[in-house]
Design a protein around this motif. Structure first.
Motif: not given
Length: 208
Positions: A122, A124, A153, A155
């Protein structure tokens, strides 16, 4: 137990209640095709013409069938409970038999495709800077603007420990960046459309 439907869900199924058994069977086939292949507007337009209704009415009816089965799967209804729930909605015994068969046929497949715990990266953070290349060995006089970005990103980890952060270095020129921003804006606007919201609602209901 009997499942309780929202008023809008009941309205979506009202068209089906008024149809003969063969039409109910055809709608179940359309719902099955929707689950496997997605919507087919040409077929919906043809069905709308035959029943003298709008294409949206056809789509809503298909959504109603799918949501009915999804709701039944969520509550793990037995065949008897599903039958009683359908009859309570106003369907005839023959119509109920068709819908019950559709439920029995599709419930195992729906349980198999229940949405898993996705662990996709996702967004960040995003850092960027503006750079200008003034000259090179081959071109002594040039001005090349560039945007350099550090996209990070996140996780999440299933064990609850700190998430993993990945950094991706990207570089582009202003023209491509404007094009990318426009495409993302178009995608955002599309996600707010009525059709996309119905799809999102269907997918949300699949989180059994």
């Amino acid at each position: 137990m009997l499942i309780s439907l929202r008023n809008d869900h009941k309205q979506h199924l009202q068209l089906l209640i008024e149809q003969p058994e063969q039409v109910v069977l055809d709608f179940c086939k359309l719902a099955s095709d929707f689950i496997e292949n997605g919507p087919n507007k040409k077929i919906y337009q043809s069905a709308a013409s035959k029943l003298s209704v709008t294409t949206e009415d056809i789509q809503n009816c298909i959504y109603g069938i799918i949501n009915l089965v999804l709701l039944a799967c969520r509550h793990k209804l037995s065949e008897a409970d599903f039958r009683d729930s359908v009859l309570t909605l106003g369907f005839s015994t023959d119509q109920e038999a068709i819908l019950s068969k559709f439920y029995e046929t599709k419930k195992d497949d729906i349980h198999k495709v229940r949405r898993p715990e996705f662990n996709d990266p996702h967004f960040n953070d995003l850092d960027w800077r503006f750079e200008v290349q003034l000259a090179s060995r081959s071109l002594l006089q040039q001005v090349t603007p560039l945007i350099t970005m550090d996209l990070s990103l996140r996780t999440s980890k299933s064990d609850g420990s700190d998430p993993e952060i990945e950094h991706h270095l990207l570089q582009t020129d202003p023209t491509n960046l404007v094009h990318l921003a426009n495409e993302l804006e178009n995608a955002l606007n599309e996600s707010k459309s009525n059709y996309s919201r119905k799809i999102q609602k269907t997918l949300k209901n699949m989180q059994l």
